[in-house]
Design an enzyme around this catalytic site. Structure first.
Site, PDB file in Angstrom:
ATOM      1  N   CYS A 154       0.814  -1.230   0.000  1.00 14.12           N
ATOM      2  CA  CYS A 154       0.000   0.000   0.000  1.00 14.12           C
ATOM      3  C   CYS A 154       0.843   1.274   0.000  1.00 14.12           C
ATOM      4  O   CYS A 154       0.326   2.361  -0.233  1.00 14.12           O
ATOM      5  CB  CYS A 154      -0.967  -0.007   1.178  1.00 14.12           C
ATOM      6  SG  CYS A 154      -2.020  -1.449   1.199  1.00 14.12           S
ATOM      7  N   HIS A 185      -3.266   7.132   2.111  1.00 10.69           N
ATOM      8  CA  HIS A 185      -3.722   5.822   1.663  1.00 10.69           C
ATOM      9  C   HIS A 185      -5.098   5.555   2.272  1.00 10.69           C
ATOM     10  O   HIS A 185      -5.302   5.734   3.476  1.00 10.69           O
ATOM     11  CB  HIS A 185      -2.721   4.745   2.104  1.00 10.69           C
ATOM     12  CG  HIS A 185      -3.251   3.368   1.932  1.00 10.69           C
ATOM     13  ND1 HIS A 185      -3.810   2.938   0.745  1.00 10.69           N
ATOM     14  CD2 HIS A 185      -3.338   2.314   2.786  1.00 10.69           C
ATOM     15  CE1 HIS A 185      -4.208   1.693   0.878  1.00 10.69           C
ATOM     16  NE2 HIS A 185      -3.937   1.298   2.106  1.00 10.69           N
ATOM     17  N   ASN A 194     -10.372  -0.141  -0.296  1.00 10.15           N
ATOM     18  CA  ASN A 194      -8.917  -0.035  -0.174  1.00 10.15           C
ATOM     19  C   ASN A 194      -8.281  -0.612  -1.440  1.00 10.15           C
ATOM     20  O   ASN A 194      -8.356  -1.812  -1.684  1.00 10.15           O
ATOM     21  CB  ASN A 194      -8.485  -0.823   1.077  1.00 10.15           C
ATOM     22  CG  ASN A 194      -6.983  -0.828   1.277  1.00 10.15           C
ATOM     23  OD1 ASN A 194      -6.206  -0.486   0.385  1.00 10.15           O
ATOM     24  ND2 ASN A 194      -6.556  -1.245   2.453  1.00 10.15           N
TER      25      ASN A 194
HETATM   26  N1  ACO Z   1     -18.951  -8.611   9.092  1.00  9.28           N
HETATM   27  C1  ACO Z   1     -19.419  -8.916  10.319  1.00  9.28           C
HETATM   28  N2  ACO Z   1     -18.638  -9.318  11.327  1.00  9.28           N
HETATM   29  C2  ACO Z   1     -17.304  -9.408  11.082  1.00  9.28           C
HETATM   30  C3  ACO Z   1     -16.750  -9.082   9.832  1.00  9.28           C
HETATM   31  C4  ACO Z   1     -17.626  -8.686   8.818  1.00  9.28           C
HETATM   32  N3  ACO Z   1     -17.202  -8.355   7.581  1.00  9.28           N
HETATM   33  N4  ACO Z   1     -15.421  -9.255   9.900  1.00  9.28           N
HETATM   34  C5  ACO Z   1     -15.127  -9.666  11.140  1.00  9.28           C
HETATM   35  N5  ACO Z   1     -16.284  -9.765  11.855  1.00  9.28           N
HETATM   36  C6  ACO Z   1     -16.442 -10.187  13.239  1.00  9.28           C
HETATM   37  C7  ACO Z   1     -15.327 -11.086  13.709  1.00  9.28           C
HETATM   38  O1  ACO Z   1     -15.555 -12.419  13.332  1.00  9.28           O
HETATM   39  C8  ACO Z   1     -15.402 -10.902  15.194  1.00  9.28           C
HETATM   40  O2  ACO Z   1     -16.460 -11.695  15.704  1.00  9.28           O
HETATM   41  P1  ACO Z   1     -16.286 -12.482  17.107  1.00  9.28           P
HETATM   42  O3  ACO Z   1     -16.114 -11.388  18.124  1.00  9.28           O
HETATM   43  O4  ACO Z   1     -17.558 -13.209  17.197  1.00  9.28           O
HETATM   44  O5  ACO Z   1     -15.076 -13.315  16.932  1.00  9.28           O
HETATM   45  C9  ACO Z   1     -15.805  -9.442  15.350  1.00  9.28           C
HETATM   46  O6  ACO Z   1     -16.386  -9.057  14.094  1.00  9.28           O
HETATM   47  C10 ACO Z   1     -14.658  -8.542  15.673  1.00  9.28           C
HETATM   48  O7  ACO Z   1     -13.598  -8.866  14.773  1.00  9.28           O
HETATM   49  P2  ACO Z   1     -12.272  -8.066  14.745  1.00  9.28           P
HETATM   50  O8  ACO Z   1     -11.402  -8.569  13.652  1.00  9.28           O
HETATM   51  O9  ACO Z   1     -11.724  -8.023  16.133  1.00  9.28           O
HETATM   52  O10 ACO Z   1     -12.881  -6.654  14.337  1.00  9.28           O
HETATM   53  P3  ACO Z   1     -12.219  -5.239  14.429  1.00  9.28           P
HETATM   54  O11 ACO Z   1     -13.030  -4.379  15.292  1.00  9.28           O
HETATM   55  O12 ACO Z   1     -10.743  -5.307  14.696  1.00  9.28           O
HETATM   56  O13 ACO Z   1     -12.414  -4.731  12.936  1.00  9.28           O
HETATM   57  C11 ACO Z   1     -11.126  -4.455  10.935  1.00  9.28           C
HETATM   58  C12 ACO Z   1     -11.807  -5.449  11.856  1.00  9.28           C
HETATM   59  C13 ACO Z   1     -12.177  -3.583  10.294  1.00  9.28           C
HETATM   60  C14 ACO Z   1     -10.377  -5.215   9.844  1.00  9.28           C
HETATM   61  C15 ACO Z   1     -10.172  -3.614  11.789  1.00  9.28           C
HETATM   62  O14 ACO Z   1      -9.297  -4.430  12.519  1.00  9.28           O
HETATM   63  C16 ACO Z   1      -9.390  -2.667  10.967  1.00  9.28           C
HETATM   64  O15 ACO Z   1      -9.903  -1.693  10.482  1.00  9.28           O
HETATM   65  N6  ACO Z   1      -8.077  -2.950  10.813  1.00  9.28           N
HETATM   66  C17 ACO Z   1      -7.246  -2.254   9.931  1.00  9.28           C
HETATM   67  C18 ACO Z   1      -6.951  -3.171   8.844  1.00  9.28           C
HETATM   68  C19 ACO Z   1      -7.027  -2.557   7.504  1.00  9.28           C
HETATM   69  O16 ACO Z   1      -7.581  -1.517   7.244  1.00  9.28           O
HETATM   70  N7  ACO Z   1      -6.437  -3.264   6.609  1.00  9.28           N
HETATM   71  C20 ACO Z   1      -6.432  -2.847   5.279  1.00  9.28           C
HETATM   72  C21 ACO Z   1      -5.317  -3.449   4.586  1.00  9.28           C
HETATM   73  S1  ACO Z   1      -3.830  -2.902   5.214  1.00  9.28           S
HETATM   74  C22 ACO Z   1      -3.568  -1.398   4.627  1.00  9.28           C
HETATM   75  O17 ACO Z   1      -4.102  -0.990   3.671  1.00  9.28           O
HETATM   76  C23 ACO Z   1      -2.635  -0.633   5.380  1.00  9.28           C
END
Ligand code: ACO
Length: 319
Positions: free
Chosen positions: A109, A246, A276
């Protein structure tokens, strides 16, 4: 070095959050709340090369330059159509930039930002006088469409900029950082090692991500790298008109704005419509802002890319 033209290209097919609920157990509400993403463009045949070529043609047209004038053609991608030849050489063929030196660069990225800085180094050294730089991705082919944690995040597309040497203004300062020790936070395999001496073993076919680690890394390192680049430019956060970051997700960008103590209105976003797009995110957003007339000559922009590697960096430039 100054940006003199921008262009972008997105696949025709748009996939909404609602569409994704037919593939995985998720909801529009969950995706919007956690990421800010509402829709994304997904390839139905467009490749990293075809999208980049289209974006490059538009950037050339916007700059008022011909393809044959291009001296350096850089393509940032982590989802190329081909291992050989490189995407930049495919783009060279598709655009007619026959006099350019063309090669790819992969910093995930942060790829476009690293490519921009690489062009800056070449132009500053007087090796080339101009460069066409594209960020292009078809991430939909490296995403596991049964994994709701990742398939909701990404989109396909390409953006490009044409840059030229200039006497004053343009790039004022930049920084780049890599932390290979943390490569496991966000990773994807390329091709499995299958040769007569090594049978197929476990292979990471699709993107795997520790979302929380990525989140924490971005919110901590990105503001620090922007401040570092500003210091090199002799400027302060208050001097920046727009932060073109980004487009990973809305909450990350809001976290960065808070750390920088800068109002969120200075952080344009398009991720609600495009998701993204990794190395394509910054040039696509730049092109949108440019075509909307929101980039005024003399304006100070802070560009920042961050992602797998881990890689991150920032570039301060005067439009
Ligand atoms: N829909 C519904 N529920 C979901 C989804 C979804 N799409 N995805 C995950 N969940 C659930 C999980 O299974 C989990 O359930 P559980 O508690 O029963 O186990 C719950 O939601 C929480 O999951 P987490 O992964 O802990 O959710 P979090 O609050 O961390 O959000 C996210 C996930 C959005 C990916 C967050 O961590 C984030 O924004 N991270 C940054 C990552 C990112 O943006 N990456 C992009 C690529 S890297 C880059 O470009 C730099």
């Amino acid at each position: 070095m100054k940006i003199i033209g921008t262009g972008s290209a997105l696949p025709d097919k748009q996939v909404s959050n609602e569409d994704l609920t037919k593939l995985v157990d998720t909801s529009d509400e969950w995706i919007r709340e956690r990421t800010g993403i509402g829709s994304r463009h997904i390839s139905t045949g467009e490749t990293a090369a075809s999208l980049a070529a289209e974006a490059c043609k538009r950037a050339l047209e916007n700059a008022g330059r011909e393809a044959v004038q291009v001296e350096l053609l850089l393509v940032a991608t982590c989802s190329p159509e081909m291992a050989l030849p490189c995407t930049a050489c495919q783009v060279q063929e598709l655009t007619g930039a026959e006099n350019a030196v063309a090669f790819d660069l992969n910093a995930a990225c942060a790829g476009f930002l690293f490519a921009l800085n690489t062009a800056y180094a070449y132009l500053s050294a007087g090796i080339y006088r101009n460069a066409l730089i594209a960020g292009t991705e078809v991430l939909s082919k490296i995403v596991d469409w049964t994994d709701r944690g990742t398939c909701i995040l990404f989109g396909d597309g390409a953006g490009a900029v044409m840059v030229e040497q200039c006497g004053s203004g343009g790039v004022l300062g930049f920084v780049q950082h890599s932390d290979g020790r943390r490569g496991n936070v966000l990773a994807c395999g390329s091709r499995p090692l299958e040769n007569p001496y090594h049978g197929e073993r476990d292979f990471m076919r699709y993107v795997q991500m520790d979302g929380r680690e990525v989140f924490a890394f971005a919110v901590r390192q990105v503001p620090a790298s922007i401040e570092e680049a500003l210091e090199k430019a002799g400027l302060e956060v208050e001097d920046v008109d727009l932060f073109v970051l980004h487009q990973a997700n809305r909450r990350i960008i809001e976290g960065i704005a808070r750390r920088l103590k800068a109002d969120i209105s200075r952080f344009p976003m398009n991720l609600d419509r495009v998701g993204n797009m990794s190395s394509a995110a910054i040039p696509v957003l730049l092109d949108e802002l440019n075509r909307q007339g929101r980039l005024i000559p003399g304006m100070t922009l802070a560009l920042s890319g961050f992602g797998a590697g881990l890689t991150y960096g920032a570039c301060i430039l005067q439009w």
